[in-house]
Design an enzyme around this catalytic site. Structure first.
Site, mmCIF file in Angstrom:
data_model
loop_
_atom_site.group_PDB
_atom_site.id
_atom_site.type_symbol
_atom_site.label_atom_id
_atom_site.label_comp_id
_atom_site.label_asym_id
_atom_site.label_seq_id
_atom_site.Cartn_x
_atom_site.Cartn_y
_atom_site.Cartn_z
ATOM 1 N N GLU A 1 4.885 -4.809 6.944
ATOM 2 C CA GLU A 1 4.089 -3.769 7.809
ATOM 3 C C GLU A 1 4.392 -3.501 8.972
ATOM 4 O O GLU A 1 4.447 -2.506 9.621
ATOM 5 C CB GLU A 1 2.586 -4.147 7.731
ATOM 6 C CG GLU A 1 1.696 -4.098 6.547
ATOM 7 C CD GLU A 1 2.022 -5.615 5.648
ATOM 8 O OE1 GLU A 1 2.782 -6.677 6.048
ATOM 9 O OE2 GLU A 1 0.977 -5.731 4.668
ATOM 10 N N ALA B 1 0.977 -1.215 0.059
ATOM 11 C CA ALA B 1 -0.116 0.043 -0.027
ATOM 12 C C ALA B 1 0.936 1.558 -0.015
ATOM 13 O O ALA B 1 2.058 1.328 0.451
ATOM 14 C CB ALA B 1 -0.870 -0.232 1.195
ATOM 15 N N GLU C 1 -0.269 -9.267 -0.689
ATOM 16 C CA GLU C 1 -1.365 -9.610 -0.399
ATOM 17 C C GLU C 1 -2.274 -9.571 -1.579
ATOM 18 O O GLU C 1 -3.346 -10.592 -1.892
ATOM 19 C CB GLU C 1 -2.148 -8.675 0.494
ATOM 20 C CG GLU C 1 -1.608 -8.903 1.829
ATOM 21 C CD GLU C 1 -1.824 -7.847 2.941
ATOM 22 O OE1 GLU C 1 -1.664 -6.546 2.574
ATOM 23 O OE2 GLU C 1 -2.221 -8.094 3.981
HETATM 24 N N1 DAK Z 1 4.616 3.645 -0.736
HETATM 25 C C1 DAK Z 1 4.857 4.476 -1.198
HETATM 26 N N2 DAK Z 1 5.981 4.621 -2.145
HETATM 27 C C2 DAK Z 1 6.846 3.393 -1.909
HETATM 28 C C3 DAK Z 1 6.522 2.309 -1.711
HETATM 29 C C4 DAK Z 1 5.276 2.178 -0.702
HETATM 30 N N3 DAK Z 1 4.801 0.936 -0.159
HETATM 31 N N4 DAK Z 1 7.568 1.409 -1.586
HETATM 32 C C5 DAK Z 1 8.461 2.225 -2.594
HETATM 33 N N5 DAK Z 1 8.244 3.388 -2.611
HETATM 34 C C6 DAK Z 1 8.598 4.452 -3.592
HETATM 35 C C7 DAK Z 1 10.034 4.785 -2.552
HETATM 36 O O1 DAK Z 1 9.632 5.931 -1.603
HETATM 37 C C8 DAK Z 1 10.955 5.688 -3.767
HETATM 38 O O2 DAK Z 1 10.132 6.657 -4.208
HETATM 39 P P1 DAK Z 1 11.066 8.142 -4.336
HETATM 40 O O3 DAK Z 1 11.787 8.465 -3.152
HETATM 41 O O4 DAK Z 1 12.126 7.933 -5.577
HETATM 42 O O5 DAK Z 1 10.048 9.032 -4.574
HETATM 43 C C9 DAK Z 1 10.607 4.570 -4.932
HETATM 44 O O6 DAK Z 1 9.434 4.128 -4.608
HETATM 45 C C10 DAK Z 1 11.812 3.620 -4.955
HETATM 46 O O7 DAK Z 1 11.722 3.005 -3.893
HETATM 47 P P2 DAK Z 1 13.336 2.809 -3.170
HETATM 48 O O8 DAK Z 1 14.343 3.882 -3.204
HETATM 49 O O9 DAK Z 1 13.020 2.476 -1.486
HETATM 50 O O10 DAK Z 1 14.043 1.364 -3.870
HETATM 51 P P3 DAK Z 1 14.997 0.594 -2.864
HETATM 52 O O11 DAK Z 1 15.180 -0.407 -3.987
HETATM 53 O O12 DAK Z 1 15.940 1.102 -2.206
HETATM 54 O O13 DAK Z 1 14.039 -0.126 -1.935
HETATM 55 C C11 DAK Z 1 12.024 -1.623 -1.305
HETATM 56 C C12 DAK Z 1 13.078 -1.044 -2.462
HETATM 57 C C13 DAK Z 1 10.847 -2.264 -1.778
HETATM 58 C C14 DAK Z 1 12.776 -2.540 -0.320
HETATM 59 C C15 DAK Z 1 11.585 -0.304 -0.502
HETATM 60 O O14 DAK Z 1 11.078 0.643 -1.620
HETATM 61 C C16 DAK Z 1 10.510 -0.601 0.781
HETATM 62 O O15 DAK Z 1 11.065 -0.845 1.742
HETATM 63 N N6 DAK Z 1 9.219 -0.088 0.467
HETATM 64 C C17 DAK Z 1 8.350 -0.311 1.419
HETATM 65 C C18 DAK Z 1 7.754 -1.499 1.561
HETATM 66 C C19 DAK Z 1 6.744 -1.736 2.462
HETATM 67 O O16 DAK Z 1 6.986 -1.647 3.732
HETATM 68 N N7 DAK Z 1 5.617 -2.159 2.120
HETATM 69 C C20 DAK Z 1 4.625 -2.334 3.172
HETATM 70 C C21 DAK Z 1 3.709 -1.238 2.943
HETATM 71 S S1 DAK Z 1 2.566 -1.111 4.032
HETATM 72 C C22 DAK Z 1 -4.697 -1.859 5.638
HETATM 73 C C23 DAK Z 1 -4.706 -2.506 4.841
HETATM 74 C C24 DAK Z 1 -3.390 -2.791 4.131
HETATM 75 C C25 DAK Z 1 -2.198 -2.210 4.590
HETATM 76 C C26 DAK Z 1 -2.291 -1.636 5.566
HETATM 77 C C27 DAK Z 1 -3.622 -1.163 6.123
HETATM 78 N N8 DAK Z 1 -5.908 -1.602 6.475
HETATM 79 C C28 DAK Z 1 -7.233 -2.048 5.931
HETATM 80 C C29 DAK Z 1 -6.013 -0.764 7.381
HETATM 81 C C30 DAK Z 1 -0.951 -2.532 4.076
HETATM 82 C C31 DAK Z 1 0.206 -1.811 4.155
HETATM 83 C C32 DAK Z 1 1.286 -2.141 3.465
HETATM 84 O O17 DAK Z 1 1.440 -2.506 2.385
#
Ligand code: DAK
Length: 264
Positions: A138, A72, A118
């Site tokens: 998350e 997300a 998911e």
């Molecule tokens: N959201 C927004 N932007 C993201 C992103 C994300 N999840 N993942 C990556 N990006 C963006 C980065 O911010 C970056 O943007 P700029 O800085 O260039 O503007 C660009 O994509 C490239 O990413 P990186 O520079 O970070 O690339 P790397 O190769 O260094 O790293 C990575 C790749 C995938 C390891 C890293 O980007 C990362 O850790 N991303 C976050 C992954 C993550 O934590 N995903 C889970 C998100 S939480 C709910 C339902 C669902 C959810 C929550 C609540 N309810 C019903 C209440 C779900 C939550 C989630 O999915």
């Protein structure tokens, strides 16, 4: 004075038809296909109607080279508050995709994290490129899976490994995902789409009702106890004897020729 603006509409979702198979590509590569509201709305607008197109018999969902989807959109989500999320029933719209009755194959290259993992699990099966990485990270941003991860992942790979993934937030590579039963096949990255389309074409070559019912009955195995599940399977099995495709499939076998399924 006439001011002409250059207005380019970005497309977060690309759709390509290959006869009875539709390839759906998440196309927000600059954000690793993070699932923001715009992408979700466009996705649901374009993908849900495919079911009503009687010609479409299988969907392949993929992302870009570096990411299937990195979750997300954290930037969009970061300032949201509880009441807003509760009243909007945040992210539950995605379940409409999971409920589609035609088979859906996730073809995963690169990161499938959080909501991305998911979303892949909402598909009926996952095939992965060697570079694929799955995770429910998350916990690292102060939340827990919210699009089905705690339930689907646990049912698919078992409690211990699901706890490992969800509590540590670590990533799992394609080989481990295959060993764990999350993924059915691991393919060279470059051949992933070709393999997914070929698999989808095989599925789409069979009788539509039997494909839909086969999908439905396997899906129910995650929800029902054995006795109810066997009954459900039996009912669907028997109902297929009312179709033309059952008559045609069995007749073609006896006549040693390929069947001509019509979906009737
Ligand atoms: N959201 C927004 N932007 C993201 C992103 C994300 N999840 N993942 C990556 N990006 C963006 C980065 O911010 C970056 O943007 P700029 O800085 O260039 O503007 C660009 O994509 C490239 O990413 P990186 O520079 O970070 O690339 P790397 O190769 O260094 O790293 C990575 C790749 C995938 C390891 C890293 O980007 C990362 O850790 N991303 C976050 C992954 C993550 O934590 N995903 C889970 C998100 S939480 C709910 C339902 C669902 C959810 C929550 C609540 N309810 C019903 C209440 C779900 C939550 C989630 O999915």
């Amino acid at each position: 004075k006439l001011i002409i603006r250059n207005f380019t509409m970005t497309q977060c979702i690309k759709i390509k038809h290959y006869n009875k198979v539709v390839l759906v590509t998440l196309n927000r590569p600059e954000a690793l296909n993070a699932l923001n509201d715009e992408l979700r709305n466009e996705f649901l607008d374009k993908v849900l109607p495919l079911e009503k197109n009687s010609n479409t018999q299988c969907i392949v969902l993929t992302g870009s080279e570096k990411a299937f989807a990195a979750g997300a959109d954290i930037k969009e989500m970061s300032t949201k508050n509880y009441m807003e999320n509760y009243y909007n029933d945040m992210l539950s719209d995605w379940e409409k995709f999971s409920k589609m009755r035609i088979p859906k194959i996730a073809a995963v290259n690169g990161f499938a994290l959080g909501g991305g993992c998911e979303l892949a699990m909402m598909c009926d099966l996952i095939i992965a490129g060697k570079s694929a990485k799955f995770g429910q990270p998350e916990i690292k941003v102060g939340v827990i899976p919210g699009m089905g991860g705690s339930q689907r992942l646990t049912k698919i790979i078992g409690k211990s490994k699901a706890m490992d993934m969800i509590l540590t937030g670590r990533m799992m590579n394609a080989d481990e995902a295959e060993r764990s039963g999350l993924v059915t096949r691991v393919i060279e990255d470059d051949n992933l789409i070709e393999e997914a389309l070929s698999m989808a074409t095989t599925i789409a070559s069979y009788g539509k009702a039997s494909v839909m019912m086969a999908r439905e009955t396997v899906d129910r195995a995650l929800e029902l106890g054995l006795t109810e599940g066997l009954l459900f399977e039996k009912r669907l099995f028997l109902s297929l004897f009312s179709t033309f495709d059952q008559k045609e499939g069995m007749k073609a076998f006896m006549e040693k020729r390929p069947p001509k399924f019509t979906g009737e």
